[in-house]
Each structure stands twice: as C-alpha cells, then as structure tokens.
Design an enzyme around this catalytic site. Structure first.
Site, PDB file in Angstrom:
ATOM      1  N   ASP A 236      -8.515  -0.095  -5.229  1.00 39.05           N
ATOM      2  CA  ASP A 236      -7.794   0.670  -4.485  1.00 39.05           C
ATOM      3  C   ASP A 236      -7.847   1.851  -5.151  1.00 39.05           C
ATOM      4  O   ASP A 236      -8.610   2.311  -6.221  1.00 39.05           O
ATOM      5  CB  ASP A 236      -6.348   0.357  -3.862  1.00 39.05           C
ATOM      6  CG  ASP A 236      -6.128   1.564  -3.293  1.00 39.05           C
ATOM      7  OD1 ASP A 236      -5.733   0.457  -1.993  1.00 39.05           O
ATOM      8  OD2 ASP A 236      -5.472   1.957  -3.113  1.00 39.05           O
TER       9      ASP A 236
ATOM     10  N   ARG B 121       5.345  14.004   2.393  1.00 40.52           N
ATOM     11  CA  ARG B 121       5.126  13.688   0.751  1.00 40.52           C
ATOM     12  C   ARG B 121       4.748  14.546  -0.098  1.00 40.52           C
ATOM     13  O   ARG B 121       4.960  14.076  -1.239  1.00 40.52           O
ATOM     14  CB  ARG B 121       3.945  12.638   1.721  1.00 40.52           C
ATOM     15  CG  ARG B 121       4.265  11.891   2.500  1.00 40.52           C
ATOM     16  CD  ARG B 121       2.988  10.734   2.570  1.00 40.52           C
ATOM     17  NE  ARG B 121       2.648   9.653   3.911  1.00 40.52           N
ATOM     18  CZ  ARG B 121       1.550   9.501   3.993  1.00 40.52           C
ATOM     19  NH1 ARG B 121       1.209   9.221   3.341  1.00 40.52           N
ATOM     20  NH2 ARG B 121       2.225   8.000   5.204  1.00 40.52           N
TER      21      ARG B 121
HETATM   22  C1  LIG Z   1      -2.645   1.088   4.658  1.00 43.66           C
HETATM   23  S1  LIG Z   1      -3.464   1.008   3.368  1.00 43.66           S
HETATM   24  C2  LIG Z   1      -4.588  -0.610   4.239  1.00 43.66           C
HETATM   25  C3  LIG Z   1      -4.652  -2.254   3.285  1.00 43.66           C
HETATM   26  C4  LIG Z   1      -4.816  -3.433   3.276  1.00 43.66           C
HETATM   27  N1  LIG Z   1      -6.443  -2.783   2.942  1.00 43.66           N
HETATM   28  C5  LIG Z   1      -3.846  -3.841   4.548  1.00 43.66           C
HETATM   29  O1  LIG Z   1      -4.697  -3.666   5.552  1.00 43.66           O
HETATM   30  O2  LIG Z   1      -2.771  -4.656   5.341  1.00 43.66           O
HETATM   31  C6  LIG Z   1      -4.727   1.702   3.738  1.00 43.66           C
HETATM   32  C7  LIG Z   1      -5.747   1.783   1.147  1.00 43.66           C
HETATM   33  O3  LIG Z   1      -6.591   2.461   1.984  1.00 43.66           O
HETATM   34  C8  LIG Z   1      -6.579   3.621   0.732  1.00 43.66           C
HETATM   35  N2  LIG Z   1      -8.109   4.152   0.429  1.00 43.66           N
HETATM   36  C9  LIG Z   1      -7.655   5.846   1.224  1.00 43.66           C
HETATM   37  N3  LIG Z   1      -9.203   6.158   0.926  1.00 43.66           N
HETATM   38  C10 LIG Z   1      -9.413   5.367   0.086  1.00 43.66           C
HETATM   39  C11 LIG Z   1     -10.449   5.498  -1.011  1.00 43.66           C
HETATM   40  N4  LIG Z   1     -11.167   7.120  -0.447  1.00 43.66           N
HETATM   41  N5  LIG Z   1     -11.392   5.105  -2.098  1.00 43.66           N
HETATM   42  C12 LIG Z   1     -10.315   3.805  -1.652  1.00 43.66           C
HETATM   43  N6  LIG Z   1      -9.488   3.404  -1.238  1.00 43.66           N
HETATM   44  C13 LIG Z   1      -9.000   4.156  -0.194  1.00 43.66           C
HETATM   45  C14 LIG Z   1      -5.595   4.001   0.658  1.00 43.66           C
HETATM   46  O4  LIG Z   1      -5.261   4.115  -0.621  1.00 43.66           O
HETATM   47  C15 LIG Z   1      -4.395   2.566   1.084  1.00 43.66           C
HETATM   48  O5  LIG Z   1      -3.943   1.801  -0.010  1.00 43.66           O
END
Ligand SMILES: C[S@@+](CC[C@H](N)C(=O)[O-])C[C@H]1O[C@@H](n2cnc3c(N)ncnc32)[C@H](O)[C@@H]1O
Length: 287
Positions: free
Chosen positions: A158, A47
């Site tokens: 996000d 990445r």
């Molecule tokens: C796998 S996606 C999940 C998307 C959606 N909720 C779903 O279930 O389809 C995880 C998301 O969490 C976000 N994320 C990770 N750590 C975070 C943090 N500390 N604060 C806010 N968002 C975060 C990532 O950027 C990512 O877009």
C-alpha cells in the site's frame, strides 16, 4: 461559500478557495493517481483540517505554500495518508475467496508444480490495513494445511504507511471477524494473547504476509510471477488510462492460469489481451 468559491471563516475554521483545492488535487493526482472531482472538496477539507491545526496554520493557502516549498517532501507523506480511502474488511467480496480456493486446489494437484519448486505467490495490491492479505492467508491455512510444506508468500503493499503499520501490528477489533465463517476465525485469533476487545493475528498467519510500501504508479521491484493478484477497490480512484495500464501490468506479472481479482465496481470495460473474465470481477490469465 462566497462567489469566489472561498469558504469564509464564519462558515469554516480554515479558508479554502477553489484554486487551493485544485492545487491540492493536482498534487495528489501526481503523487498517487487518485482523481478527486469537485464534489470532493468538503471531504478534502475534512481530512486535512486536523493536519492544518497540528501545523498551527490558519489557511489552506499556507498549506499549499508548504507543499510548494523546499520542505514539501516531508509533508507529502502526511498528505497522501490523509487523502487515501482505506475502507476494507476481512473476507470482503467473499466469492473471490471461493475462486481462490478452487485455484489453490488446482495448483496443489498440478503434478509439475508438486515436483517443482513448490512456490506459491500472492499479491494484495492496495492492501490497506491488512484484512485482505490476512484473508488470503487464512484461506490457505484453513483449506490447504498441506501447503505448509510449500513456499507460500503473500505480498501486501500500500501507499499509506499508517495502514501498513496497522497491518504489521495485526491487531483488530473483535467485531472485525464476527461475520466471517467460524472455520476461518481460528487462524486469526491468537487466544494466547487475547486481551479485551481485540483479536491478535496468530504468528503462523502473520508469517505468510509481507507488508511493504509501494506506490502502484512507480516501477515494481518484483521479478517472480504471481498465482493470484488482488487489486480490489483501488482502481476506482484512478482514471481509465491508469486503470488500463495497471491491469496490463498485473496481467504480465501473473503466471499462466493465474487469477486477478478487482473490486465489485471495477469491471474492465475494454478487453485486456490474455485475460479472461471467469466470474464477478474475477479474471484469469490464459494458460
Ligand atoms: C479502499 S482501500 C482497498 C483495500 C482492500 N483492497 C479492499 O478491497 O478491501 C484502497 C487502498 O488503495 C491504496 N492506494 C491508493 N492509491 C494507491 C497507489 N497509488 N499506490 C498504492 N496504493 C494506493 C490506499 O492507500 C488504500 O489503502
């Protein structure tokens, strides 16, 4: 890899030692709460390799030095965007939207709510590129057209700014909606602007969703209480303590009777006061 844990240049473009990997994962954990075990070294390499190339660097040692320098602030945003896993889709774990439908039905028929301020708030925490909050919006618009008279808001947050930009743009591949029930499709696809293989989220649907950057580990600015919070497939990246702390904060932010939805592999191992399991990774705050 040589005995020192160093990826040698004959194998890879950039040298990447275990010490540099630990330094990077330490920074990521501090910034985001995301825990990256040793088995994620190749993923991290993959990445970040493009970023190193763009910066004209020859090694991860140089990249770590940048993150330890006074210019680190400018770089951490790129690091976070590169490391987060953003996989998502419309109506993922669709049973949650059945619970949501029942819950909105209850809200709508609640006499006190009908004669009150008629505000309904949802939060998609970790919304990635927008498919989750737009699925909430689509459920509201399709199932409850009369809620148009209410003040309905869906907060979509996000950490990853690239994902938020995609959400705000509201353009997706036609394939992204091909598997969802046809009744929902019409609130997604704006035929007036349809071009090629893209769908465009209709303005009416977009208007319900408010995208904002928010790091879940930081203080939350919201003052109002929420009817439902979706935090799905996000907690899985955190340690148990962070997960517990966040679920407690979500519980505090829910209205009595409000719903919390977690991802399929994120069931709570310890009881959270005031929260009851009512279905597969679907929880309800006690009334
Ligand atoms: C796998 S996606 C999940 C998307 C959606 N909720 C779903 O279930 O389809 C995880 C998301 O969490 C976000 N994320 C990770 N750590 C975070 C943090 N500390 N604060 C806010 N968002 C975060 C990532 O950027 C990512 O877009």
């Amino acid at each position: 890899m040589n005995p020192n844990g160093q990826t040698t240049s004959s194998e890879s473009e950039f040298a990447f030692t275990d010490t540099e990997f630990k330094r990077l994962t330490g920074i990521v954990r501090e910034l985001t709460g995301i825990v990256l075990g040793d088995h994620k070294k190749e993923m991290v390499y993959g990445r970040l390799a493009r970023r190193l190339r763009k910066l004209g660097m020859q090694s991860f040692a140089q990249y770590c030095a940048l993150l330890d320098s006074q210019n680190a602030n400018q770089e951490t945003g790129f690091l976070v965007n590169a490391i987060t896993t953003n996989l998502t889709k419309f109506y993922r774990e669709s049973h949650h939207f059945d619970f949501l439908t029942d819950h909105i039905g209850r809200i709508q028929s609640d006499t006190a709510r009908r004669s009150g301020d008629k505000k309904v708030f949802f939060w998609s925490a970790g919304c990635s590129s927008g498919e989750e909050p737009y699925s909430i919006a689509s459920t509201v618009l399709t199932r409850f057209p009369s809620l148009a008279q209410w003040d309905v808001k869906i907060l979509a947050t996000d950490l990853d700014t690239n994902m938020l930009d995609t959400g705000k743009a509201g353009q997706y591949s036609v394939n992204a909606i091909k598997d969802i029930p046809s009744e929902y499709r019409r609130v997604f696809n704006d035929n007036t602007t349809k071009k090629g293989d893209k769908i465009y989220i209709r303005d009416r649907t977009k208007a319900l969703v408010h995208f904002k950057q928010l790091n879940l580990l930081h203080p939350w600015p919201m003052k109002q209480k929420y009817d439902a919070i979706f935090c799905r497939n996000v907690l899985i990246y955190f340690d148990a303590e962070t997960k517990h702390m966040l679920v407690k904060r979500y519980t505090d932010l829910l209205r009595p009777g409000g719903m919390l939805f977690l991802g399929h592999s994120e069931s709570l191992q310890t009881k959270i006061k005031g929260l009851t399991l009512i279905g597969r990774t679907a929880y309800q705050k006690e009334e």
